[in-house]
Enzyme design. Structure first.
Site, PDB file in Angstrom:
ATOM      1  N   ARG A  46     -18.385  10.432  22.632  1.00 53.65           N
ATOM      2  CA  ARG A  46     -18.087  10.194  21.218  1.00 53.65           C
ATOM      3  C   ARG A  46     -19.246   9.476  20.513  1.00 53.65           C
ATOM      4  NH1 ARG A  46     -11.581   9.348  20.862  1.00 53.65           N
ATOM      5  NH2 ARG A  46     -11.102  11.432  21.607  1.00 53.65           N
ATOM      6  N   ASP A 158      -4.827   4.945   7.492  1.00 52.76           N
ATOM      7  CA  ASP A 158      -5.523   5.119   8.767  1.00 52.76           C
ATOM      8  C   ASP A 158      -6.749   4.209   8.788  1.00 52.76           C
ATOM      9  OD1 ASP A 158      -5.168   7.567  10.996  1.00 52.76           O
ATOM     10  OD2 ASP A 158      -7.122   6.542  11.050  1.00 52.76           O
TER      11      ASP A 158
HETATM   12  C1  LIG Z   1      -3.308  10.492  17.499  1.00 54.74           C
HETATM   13  S1  LIG Z   1      -3.352  10.128  15.776  1.00 54.74           S
HETATM   14  C2  LIG Z   1      -1.640  10.285  15.355  1.00 54.74           C
HETATM   15  C3  LIG Z   1      -1.441  10.932  13.996  1.00 54.74           C
HETATM   16  C4  LIG Z   1       0.020  11.103  13.585  1.00 54.74           C
HETATM   17  N1  LIG Z   1       0.684   9.840  13.452  1.00 54.74           N
HETATM   18  C5  LIG Z   1       0.745  11.992  14.569  1.00 54.74           C
HETATM   19  O1  LIG Z   1       1.568  11.517  15.339  1.00 54.74           O
HETATM   20  O2  LIG Z   1       0.484  13.210  14.590  1.00 54.74           O
HETATM   21  C6  LIG Z   1      -3.579   8.352  15.813  1.00 54.74           C
HETATM   22  C7  LIG Z   1      -4.204   7.794  14.515  1.00 54.74           C
HETATM   23  O3  LIG Z   1      -4.115   6.361  14.531  1.00 54.74           O
HETATM   24  C8  LIG Z   1      -5.292   5.820  13.952  1.00 54.74           C
HETATM   25  N2  LIG Z   1      -5.503   4.437  14.424  1.00 54.74           N
HETATM   26  C9  LIG Z   1      -5.911   4.027  15.640  1.00 54.74           C
HETATM   27  N3  LIG Z   1      -6.028   2.696  15.677  1.00 54.74           N
HETATM   28  C10 LIG Z   1      -5.677   2.239  14.457  1.00 54.74           C
HETATM   29  C11 LIG Z   1      -5.597   0.932  13.875  1.00 54.74           C
HETATM   30  N4  LIG Z   1      -5.943  -0.167  14.557  1.00 54.74           N
HETATM   31  N5  LIG Z   1      -5.205   0.824  12.584  1.00 54.74           N
HETATM   32  C12 LIG Z   1      -4.868   1.942  11.882  1.00 54.74           C
HETATM   33  N6  LIG Z   1      -4.916   3.192  12.367  1.00 54.74           N
HETATM   34  C13 LIG Z   1      -5.327   3.345  13.646  1.00 54.74           C
HETATM   35  C14 LIG Z   1      -6.380   6.778  14.402  1.00 54.74           C
HETATM   36  O4  LIG Z   1      -7.517   6.736  13.574  1.00 54.74           O
HETATM   37  C15 LIG Z   1      -5.673   8.139  14.388  1.00 54.74           C
HETATM   38  O5  LIG Z   1      -5.941   8.866  13.214  1.00 54.74           O
END
Ligand SMILES: C[S@@+](CC[C@H](N)C(=O)[O-])C[C@H]1O[C@@H](n2cnc3c(N)ncnc32)[C@H](O)[C@@H]1O
Length: 289
Positions: A46, A158
């Site tokens: 990454r 996000d």
């Molecule tokens: C795997 S995706 C899930 C998307 C959606 N909720 C779903 O279930 O399809 C996880 C998301 O959480 C965000 N994320 C991770 N750590 C985070 C944090 N500390 N604060 C806010 N968002 C975060 C990531 O950038 C990512 O876009």
């Protein structure tokens, strides 16, 4: 990047354990995301994308840059973007949306002293490229058709700016819409005028219902002015330690109205954590106080 004297050769070598520790500790502290040593190759892959762009050819040089005063301002947000996992899809874990309209909304309505006189406020926390909040907007718009007094708005947040940019545009490849029922596609997804372009755009009505914003759950001082009726935070805290999960969910509880609902991802559970929540459906919780 102008202040790095190293020349890009296309080979990055391997990340030293010391650099891995520095990155993983920082990412854990900043974003809550755990990176055990088994994820070293993933992290390397990454970060290499950023290094290629910046023409930096070693992990140690990248580490030096990203943690320098300049890098902290200009590179850290890109590094966080690069390390997040953003997999998502429309109607992911679709039984949640059925439970939402069949049980949650009628329950909230019957509890509500004000009846339908207040708009429901839904938070898609960790919304990635927008498929989850737009699914919510379509499902809730359908519910509104049958319950005209009902209204809603959605906050979608996000930590990753790249996904938020895509989400705000609301444009998706047709191939990504196979999980959306045909009737909803017809009503809420606009086809491109150019038949060569296999893309759709969420309709203006749907886009208007969703407000996107950057928010990091690990920031102890983030503020959302109003109380929220329903939080969807799915497939996000799976990457967090138990104690960070507890802290993050506790802040969600403070944001929820009494009796408000929290939806987690199907592989996320809250066993062993002490929170004012009762489980009401697989991975769906209700605030008790
Ligand atoms: C795997 S995706 C899930 C998307 C959606 N909720 C779903 O279930 O399809 C996880 C998301 O959480 C965000 N994320 C991770 N750590 C985070 C944090 N500390 N604060 C806010 N968002 C975060 C990531 O950038 C990512 O876009």
């Amino acid at each position: 990047m102008t202040n790095n004297p190293e020349v890009h050769t296309g080979t990055f070598g391997s990340m030293s354990e010391a650099d891995f520790r520095k990155f993983s500790e920082f990412i854990l502290h900043e974003a809550g995301i755990q990176l055990p040593i088994t994820k070293k190759i993933l992290l390397e892959g990454r970060l290499q994308k950023r290094m290629r762009l910046l023409k930096i050819n070693s992990f140690s040089a990248y580490s030096e840059y990203v943690f320098s005063p300049d890098g902290q301002i200009s590179e850290l947000p890109h590094m966080i973007d690069a390390i997040t996992t953003n997999k998502t899809e429309f109607f992911r874990e679709s039984d949640h949306f059925t439970y939402l309209t069949k049980t949650v909304l009628p329950e909230l309505k019957s509890d509500r002293e004000l009846g339908d006189n207040r708009r429901y406020f839904v938070w898609s926390a960790g919304c990635s490229t927008g498929e989850e909040p737009y699914t919510l907007a379509m499902v809730l718009s359908e519910y509104k058709k049958k319950n005209p007094a009902f209204d809603f708005r959605i906050l979608a947040t996000d930590i990753c700016n790249t996904v938020l940019d895509k989400a705000r545009k609301g444009i998706y490849d047709v191939s990504k819409t196979s999980t959306v029922p045909m009737a909803l596609k017809k009503d809420y997804m606009l086809k491109s005028r150019n038949p060569e372009q296999k893309i759709v755009r969420m309709s203006p009505d749907i886009r208007m219902k969703v407000k996107f914003a950057w928010l990091n759950f690990m920031a102890h001082d983030y503020q959302i002015r109003e109380k929220v009726d329903i939080i969807f935070c799915r497939n996000v805290i799976i990457y967090f330690s138990k104690s960070d999960q507890e802290q993050v969910i506790l802040r969600f509880c403070n944001q929820l109205i009494p009796g408000g609902y929290l939806f987690l991802g199907h592989s996320e559970t809250l066993t062993g954590v002490n929170l004012p929540l009762t489980q009401v459906f697989p991975t769906v919780y209700r605030k008790t106080t």
